[in-house]
Structures are given as C-alpha cells and as structure tokens.
Design an enzyme around this catalytic site. Structure first.
Site, PDB file in Angstrom:
ATOM      1  N   ASP A 144      -0.227 -15.063  11.898  1.00 40.41           N
ATOM      2  CA  ASP A 144      -0.480 -13.809  11.201  1.00 40.41           C
ATOM      3  C   ASP A 144      -0.896 -14.041   9.738  1.00 40.41           C
ATOM      4  O   ASP A 144      -0.196 -14.726   8.992  1.00 40.41           O
ATOM      5  CB  ASP A 144       0.805 -12.953  11.241  1.00 40.41           C
ATOM      6  CG  ASP A 144       0.504 -11.494  10.990  1.00 40.41           C
ATOM      7  OD1 ASP A 144      -0.686 -11.116  11.015  1.00 40.41           O
ATOM      8  OD2 ASP A 144       1.454 -10.734  10.745  1.00 40.41           O
TER       9      ASP A 144
ATOM     10  N   ASP B  68      -5.504 -12.387  14.299  1.00 39.75           N
ATOM     11  CA  ASP B  68      -4.125 -12.693  13.880  1.00 39.75           C
ATOM     12  C   ASP B  68      -3.172 -12.763  15.068  1.00 39.75           C
ATOM     13  O   ASP B  68      -3.183 -11.888  15.920  1.00 39.75           O
ATOM     14  CB  ASP B  68      -3.609 -11.612  12.922  1.00 39.75           C
ATOM     15  CG  ASP B  68      -4.349 -11.621  11.591  1.00 39.75           C
ATOM     16  OD1 ASP B  68      -5.577 -11.508  11.613  1.00 39.75           O
ATOM     17  OD2 ASP B  68      -3.692 -11.737  10.545  1.00 39.75           O
TER      18      ASP B  68
ATOM     19  N   LYS C 110     -10.507  -1.234  19.741  1.00 36.56           N
ATOM     20  CA  LYS C 110     -11.020  -2.441  20.416  1.00 36.56           C
ATOM     21  C   LYS C 110     -11.699  -2.124  21.750  1.00 36.56           C
ATOM     22  O   LYS C 110     -12.475  -2.934  22.233  1.00 36.56           O
ATOM     23  CB  LYS C 110      -9.906  -3.481  20.557  1.00 36.56           C
ATOM     24  CG  LYS C 110      -9.518  -4.048  19.188  1.00 36.56           C
ATOM     25  CD  LYS C 110      -8.779  -5.360  19.251  1.00 36.56           C
ATOM     26  CE  LYS C 110      -8.424  -5.801  17.835  1.00 36.56           C
ATOM     27  NZ  LYS C 110      -7.720  -7.083  17.794  1.00 36.56           N
TER      28      LYS C 110
ATOM     29  N   ASP D  31      -8.648 -11.596  19.929  1.00 36.28           N
ATOM     30  CA  ASP D  31      -8.107 -10.999  18.728  1.00 36.28           C
ATOM     31  C   ASP D  31      -7.937 -12.142  17.702  1.00 36.28           C
ATOM     32  O   ASP D  31      -7.957 -13.316  18.080  1.00 36.28           O
ATOM     33  CB  ASP D  31      -6.762 -10.369  19.122  1.00 36.28           C
ATOM     34  CG  ASP D  31      -5.882 -10.114  17.950  1.00 36.28           C
ATOM     35  OD1 ASP D  31      -6.298  -9.366  17.059  1.00 36.28           O
ATOM     36  OD2 ASP D  31      -4.765 -10.689  17.899  1.00 36.28           O
TER      37      ASP D  31
END
Ligand code: IMP
Ligand code: MG
Length: 430
Positions: free
Chosen positions: A160, A154, A350, A152
C-alpha cells in the site's frame, strides 16, 4: 480469543462475501461429522479420517461446480433468476466462465492441507484461494483463450502506497504474460491527470524499465502494456519508440455510457463527496487533510498520523449513502472506497475502467479477461465493480498475486502442451 466486538464487526453485511460464506457453511457439516477425533486414535484412523473429509469436501465442490454450470446455462437463456444457486445465494452475480471447483480443491488441499485439519474448519481464505485457482484454470485452454489481465495497484502489485520496483518478483511474471501475447493492464484508482504520464512512470518504474530493456519482447508485445488511472479516467499505453507511456485520447476509448456525462454533474458529485469528507473530518476529529483532484476527492492522514479502521469505514459508508441518494449520484457512476489508510470518492469505477480497456483493445470479452485485485467487499471497495466486466481473482497481498500468476502461467504451459499432444495424435490418426 476473538472479541465479541470483532465477531460482530465481521458480521456486518458489507464485509461479507455471501458466496464464500455459503460454501463455508456447506463444508462445516463434513468437518463436524467426519474430520474425526483429535485424540485416542488408532493406527490408520488419521489417514482414514483425512481421506473421508477430503472425499466429502471434494463432493461439495463438485456439486457447487454443477450449480454454477446450471446458472451459466440459465444466464444464456436470460433466465438467471430461476437458477438454484441464485435462490440459495441471492447476491450471486453473473459468471463469465465455468469453475472447475473440484479440481481446484484438490490443488489447494495439497498446498494447504485443508482436509488434514481436525480443529480448524475450512476457512474464508481456503475457499477464496480455491475459487481463485478454479478461475485461473478455466481461463486457459478453451477455444477463446485469455487475452487481457488487469491488475489493481496498491496491495496487489506492490504494498500500500509504495511503487513497483525492479526487484519486485511480479515484474518478470508480467513480462511472461506479455510474451504470451496477453495484454497487461494496470487499472488503479490512483488518478494523475497530467498527460505526460510521468507520475505513473515513477510508480511503475521497475516494470517500465524492464519492458524497455527486454530483448525478448517484440514491439507489439511491449505495446500491450497499458495503464488505466483514476479508476476509468486516464488511459496510457507503452510506446516502444520513446520508451515511455503515451497518453491516449479519450475519444479513442470512452464508452457511450460515459460520453454524455456533463462536467457540471461530475463536479457536483465531487462537491457532495468533498462536503461529506470535510464534515466527517470535523465530526470524528481526524488528523487528516482533504485532497481534491480533477476526477476524485480524498481524505488522507497528515504525515505521521493514522485514521483508524472504524473511522475509515464510517466515512466511506456515509459518503456512499449520501451520494447514492443524491440526484446527480444516479446520473454519474462514482466509486467511494476505503483505501486502507485513506478514503476516496472517484468519478467512474473499475467496471468502466476494465470495459474501456476491452473496447479499446478491439472488443475483448469478459470471459477472456482476468482482473486481479484486493478490494472485493460489496461496499467501500473498488475492485468489486470489476466483477461486472471480467473474471476476477481476489488476492490479499502482492505475494499472493505472484502465486496466482505463477499458477496461471503453469496452466498456460500445460494447456499448450496438451494442445500440441492433441495435434500430434490427430495427425497420427490421419
Ligand atoms: P489502487 O489500489 O491501485 O486502486 O489504488 C488505491 C490508492 O491510490 C488509494 O488508497 C490512494 O492512496 C491512492 N490514490 C492516489 N490518487 C488517488 C485518486 O485520485 N483516487 C483514489 N485513490 C488515489
Ligand atoms: Mg488495491
């Protein structure tokens, strides 16, 4: 002191992971019964108490490890609903690999001194990290070794909303993975539809430059870097001849289950999502704006403003409910999630993102894939769905991503060493 409000908030089912909570409950008994008194101890008592707690915690992890094995056996027979673990933890999903939990406990106990604690019982984070260690251990050294690691963006690779800069310590770890002939995929919600891939290059600049400049990586290894953007909507691959990301035609990787989605239905999902976000913005009086993209719609705070956690949760739960009860929401897969500062409704998810990558890379299996992410709550989180396509580890910060990849690399080196020793001893036997 934890407030009653906070306790109740944490009890909300969508924020809990039933498997971790269940293990935590099992460990509470030896903690209460055997961790021993914290005062009035005689010489030797401290070590004895620690050894006793350690042994009993390890036994519990060994027993859970066996239950996972039984569950995997029943999965193979198509009879997983009969598993004891399934009865004990009804929300448990499919396991792609066995989990050496006892050994993982010993590793984390050395790092975190879990069994040395007298007043704080084994926590959610202790168990999350033990599960992560067990998962990485299980992915190396087998007959079908790890082939793909997806990350992933962030909170996992960078803080972030930030970008992957050259000094980020994860960069050299990603290069090590590539060097070990493991594909690296970045599977992010960030959705930029421009086929130039420029926006992804800007956010991933530290990594793209490092791959470009590497004199160790071969051309094939460099081209093992991929980016799946917008959950499962836009695929790019590093092109060593140009040094840039190259857009890959969806025809080359679109899954059959997505191929029949109509543009009309996709826009209808986004229309419903947008209506919820606008309604919530007004209802909660939020200093925010709505951003509509080709494959997603989000509510983001105005510059210098924040949307509080409770409002973010309210919005994401409302969007999820509204969409899952709509007719079009049953046809098109969507992902409503709380990004920490914003909320998004994206087309796809995802699971589809990781599955598409696996298919594109010549049918890699779930048990040869690891997804690293920070969002694994059951509702309002977007890495959760990746559990359906791959093994996963749940990290809480970019620093934890570095730690778990270091562990993975150490186990890889260990496994290579053992296989060399095995080969030598076999030749010796002959
Ligand atoms: P991830 O953690 O890499 O999956 O990225 C999630 C974050 O990407 C969100 O919290 C947003 O701030 C940002 N983002 C940018 N564009 C999009 C989009 O189209 N959909 C969802 N998130 C987006
Ligand atoms: Mg994230």
């Amino acid at each position: 002191m934890t407030s009653r409000y906070r306790v109740e908030y944490a009890l909300k089912s969508h924020r809990r992971d039933e498997f971790i909570e269940w293990i935590k409950g099992l460990l509470a008994a030896p903690f209460v019964l055997h961790a021993g008194p914290s005062t009035l101890i005689r010489a030797g008592d401290e070590s004895r108490n620690q050894a006793e707690a350690r042994r009993r915690y390890a036994e519990i992890f060994f027993d859970v490890e066996r239950l996972v094995e039984q569950q995997i056996y029943l999965q193979g027979l198509g009879d997983e609903s009969q598993g004891r673990l399934k009865h004990l933890v009804p929300s448990i999903g499919r396991f792609f690999t066995k989990l050496p939990l006892e050994r993982a406990f010993y590793v984390q106990d050395e790092k975190r001194s879990i069994s040395a604690r007298r007043l704080v019982s084994p926590s959610f984070n202790d168990i999350r990290l033990i599960l992560n260690t067990a998962q990485t251990m299980s992915l190396v050294g087998g007959r079908e070794p790890l082939k793909l690691v997806t990350f992933d963006g962030d909170v996992t690779l960078y803080e972030d909303g930030m970008s992957l800069t050259p000094e980020n310590p994860i960069v050299e770890r990603l290069l090590f993975l590539l060097q070990n002939n493991i594909y690296v995929g970045i599977v992010t919600a960030a959705g930029y539809s421009e086929i130039s891939g420029e926006k992804y290059e800007v956010r991933l600049k530290g990594l793209i430059d490092a791959v470009n400049d590497s004199e160790i990586l071969t051309q094939t290894q460099k081209e093992s870097l991929l980016v799946m953007g917008g959950e499962s909507n836009f695929l790019f691959r590093f092109d060593s001849s140009t040094g840039h990301l190259k857009w890959i035609d969806p025809q080359e990787w679109t899954l059959p289950e997505i191929a029949h989605w109509s543009e009309e239905d996709i826009q209808e999902v986004l229309n419903i999502g947008q209506a919820v976000l606008e309604n919530e913005k007004n209802k909660l009086n939020l200093p925010a704006t709505i951003l509509r993209k080709e494959r997603g719609v989000g509510i983001i705070p105005l510059p210098g403003k924040k949307i509080c956690r409770e409002s973010l949760e309210e919005i994401v739960l409302t969007a999820q409910r509204k969409l899952e009860t709509s007719a079009v929401g049953k046809k098109i897969h969507f992902c409503a999630f709380n990004g920490g500062a914003d909320v998004w409704v994206d087309i796809g998810d995802k699971r589809l993102g990781v599955l598409s990558l696996q298919k594109y890379l010549n049918d890699i299996n779930g048990f040869q894939t690891l997804h690293v992410g920070d969002q694994f709550a059951s509702v309002g989180a977007n890495d959760f769905k990746a559990r359906l396509a791959a093994c996963t580890v749940w990290i809480a910060s970019p620093a934890e991503t570095v730690d778990i990849i270091d562990e993975l690399l150490a186990y890889l080196i260990e496994a290579n060493m053992y296989s060399r020793v095995r080969k030598v001893s076999v030749i010796g036997d002959v």
